[in-house]
Design an enzyme around this catalytic site. Structure first.
Site, short mmCIF file in Angstrom:
data_model
loop_
_atom_site.label_atom_id
_atom_site.label_comp_id
_atom_site.label_asym_id
_atom_site.label_seq_id
_atom_site.Cartn_x
_atom_site.Cartn_y
_atom_site.Cartn_z
N ASP A 279 0.82 -1.19 0.00
CA ASP A 279 0.00 0.00 0.00
C ASP A 279 0.87 1.26 0.00
O ASP A 279 1.90 1.33 0.68
CB ASP A 279 -0.89 -0.01 1.25
CG ASP A 279 -1.84 1.17 1.29
OD1 ASP A 279 -2.67 1.28 0.37
OD2 ASP A 279 -1.75 1.98 2.24
N GLU A 315 1.45 -0.38 -4.93
CA GLU A 315 0.57 0.72 -5.33
C GLU A 315 1.42 1.97 -5.43
O GLU A 315 1.84 2.53 -4.43
CB GLU A 315 -0.56 0.92 -4.31
CG GLU A 315 -1.51 2.04 -4.71
CD GLU A 315 -2.21 2.72 -3.54
OE1 GLU A 315 -3.23 3.35 -3.78
OE2 GLU A 315 -1.73 2.62 -2.39
#
Ligand code: CA
Length: 579
Positions: A279, A315
């Site tokens: 993330d 990401e």
């Protein structure tokens, strides 16, 4: 590899087996049919591109039509190119009736994702699952982690998770888990200990990591500080929190912190996870991509030292996402194909000559060149939506054919494709994040397993115009049947995910995207008619291009593609695979 026997079936038998790929001979009408479902919605919060309507043309090529040899034999290669399915556990399936999705609920639905039986075509054919965070967390979305080595009690236990891994192993599914290294929760013991230490610290004394190592796990600054800094409890110190007050940024320069995350990664790898989705990797050191690449390099090297087969996708929400592949991680999500203004949506809308077949083909080439320039292990990671983006159903105006075709375009792309749960049935959702994370709809009559969804979900922005999983599974023409078939094609032709692309310049034009993909000396040709109204005839010499006939079909309407010698006729938005 799941199945080795090669079967070839005639068209009439295929029709009964592959509902979506019924081959109808002698057809020539090009009706862009809207089969049944209502379109239109009043809540498009995102601006839609202007679409010019095209006029429908009819086309019939005279001559002997060649029967298609539709392939149905799966040829699933066990490597890092997978068909991934992203799941928000809380909204997927509830096993104990409290309205909160959980791991046992997910286990009960694994057969829907992949039943592990190559003889059935009732499953989605995904062989990878990305789980959004499952660690204990005070938030509904769980991106602020309290304990990185446990499961949130609302979702279940570590034993439930071990059972999930076992059940996935039986089905050939790899699980990758979300790992949030950029920030923790303010309720994390690391943070609480540091904050309490600072609160007790005499005003004339500097923080001392030998007294409390956790003060160096975060970025604390004495006195009020501009930017995204928040007061740390009763102390005079402020902490960095780029995302929110609840999410203090972790100091990934600290060797002790890295040692913690190595232990965490090993904990999950030893349990059998197939890798990690990282993330917010672009924000590890916001505005410092070189430092972020260094963090990823360290993490990737460590993970591969434990398990070289592990897969990592980061990401990195930026146009130059590919630079993060320098670190050696396999994938960085490619946002340029996603969302309402991505390459896929623009192509699926149709009508705007800018977003032609040629435009799409050129983008595929560019993406291939970009990603493969880092390493032969680099893998593209395209998708059309995720938990942070509006649902395709919403941004494509609930137009069933556009939604199908968007999935079709995605399914013909290289690498690991990612489908966000619910997109395969056309779940709606836009605006606030909660609306994009609404409950999966399993059945219209049986509410078993149905979740309540996020508390702050706004009904007006979660419009579901399409049927439940149960109903769509029974409907050959449903979005779900289309997506299932698209994934099946990826499992039949390993060239789709792994092949080197070449554009067939002689037939690629404003309507047609034509390319070959070659993998291990095996070549397929993919033809995509990007027009949503026009039937197109493509002249392609079998002798010069090394193919025999149509072997795979994806169509949005009733009319089927067909072949007359060197001519392939494609109805609007049809996709064919030639081999
Ligand atoms: Ca539950």
């Amino acid at each position: 590899m799941r199945k080795k026997i090669i079967r070839r079936l005639n068209a009439s038998l295929v029709a009964s087996l592959l509902a979506v790929s019924v081959l109808v001979t002698g057809c020539g009408k090009s009706s862009a049919s809207n089969s049944g479902t209502t379109a239109g919605n009043s809540e498009n919060v995102t601006e839609q591109p202007t679409v010019q309507e095209e006029t429908t043309t009819e086309l019939k090529i005279e001559g002997q039509e060649v029967p298609a040899n539709i392939q149905t034999t799966l040829n699933v290669i066990e490597d890092k190119n997978r068909n991934y399915y992203e799941i928000f556990v809380a909204s997927f399936c509830d096993s104990d009736g409290d309205g909160m999705g959980d791991i046992q609920g997910l286990i009960s639905k694994l057969d829907y994702i992949n039943d592990g039986n190559p003889d059935t075509d009732t499953d989605l054919g995904c062989n990878g699952i990305w789980l959004m965070p499952i660690n204990p967390s005070p938030s509904y979305h769980k991106y602020d982690v309290v304990n990185y080595m446990d499961i949130d009690s609302a979702y279940g236990t570590l034993d439930d998770f071990k059972q999930l891994i076992e059940e996935c192993d039986k089905r050939g599914i790899k699980i990758i888990i979300d790992l949030v290294m950029n920030h923790s929760s303010i309720a994390n013991e690391w943070f609480k200990t540091a904050r309490d230490y600072l609160a007790e610290l005499p005003d004339d004394k500097e923080p001392d990591a030998s007294e409390c190592k956790y003060v160096d796990y975060y970025t604390f600054v004495k006195g009020e500080t501009a930017g995204n800094y928040y007061k740390a409890g009763k102390s005079n110190y402020y902490y960095e929190g780029q995302f929110s007050q609840q999410m203090p940024d972790i100091n990934l320069d600290n060797p002790d912190v890295r040692a913690e995350f190595e232990q965490i990664a090993k904990f999950w790898l030893d349990m059998g996870v197939g890798g990690f989705r990282l993330d917010a990797a672009k924000e590890y050191f916001s505005g410092q991509p070189e430092k972020n690449v260094e963090v990823l390099t360290w993490f990737n090297n460590y993970v591969k030292s434990v398990n070289p087969d592990a897969y990592i996708v980061a990401e990195t929400w930026t146009a130059d996402y590919d630079r993060y592949l320098e670190s050696g991680i396999e994938s960085a999500f490619d946002f340029s194909y996603a969302s309402y203004d991505g390459n896929i949506a623009l192509t699926a809308h149709g009508g705007d000559p800018t977003y032609s077949g040629l435009y799409f083909a050129k983008n595929l080439m560019k993406t291939q060149e970009k990603v493969s320039s880092y390493s032969e292990n680099s893998i593209q990671a395209p998708f059309i939506s995720n938990h942070d983006l509006d649902r395709p159903a919403s941004y494509l105006g609930y137009d069933e054919n556009k939604i199908k075709f968007a999935h079709g375009l995605l399914s013909m792309m290289n690498g690991s494709t990612f489908i966000y749960y619910g997109d395969e049935i056309g779940l709606g959702g836009s605006g606030a994040d909660e609306n994009k994370r609404s409950p999966m709809i399993w059945s219209s009559t049986d509410k078993t397993g149905e979740c309540k969804g996020p508390t702050n979900m706004t009904k007006e922005y979660v419009i579901n115009n399409f049927a439940s999983v149960e109903e769509q599974l029974k409907d050959d023409k449903s979005i779900l049947s289309y997506v299932k078939h698209a994934m099946q094609l990826r499992n039949i032709f390993p060239e789709i995910a792994r092949g080197k692309i070449e554009i067939l310049d002689e037939v690629t034009d404003e309507k047609i995207c034509a390319m070959s993909k070659t993998y291990n000396d095996s070549k397929i040709i993919i033809l995509i008619n990007t027009s949503k109204t026009d039937t197109k005839a493509v002249e392609l010499s079998r002798a010069n291009n090394g193919y025999e006939c149509i072997q795979g079909i994806l169509t949005v309407g009733e009319t089927q593609p067909y072949q007359v010698e060197d001519t392939i006729v494609l109805p609007p938005n049809a996709i064919v695979i030639l081999k």
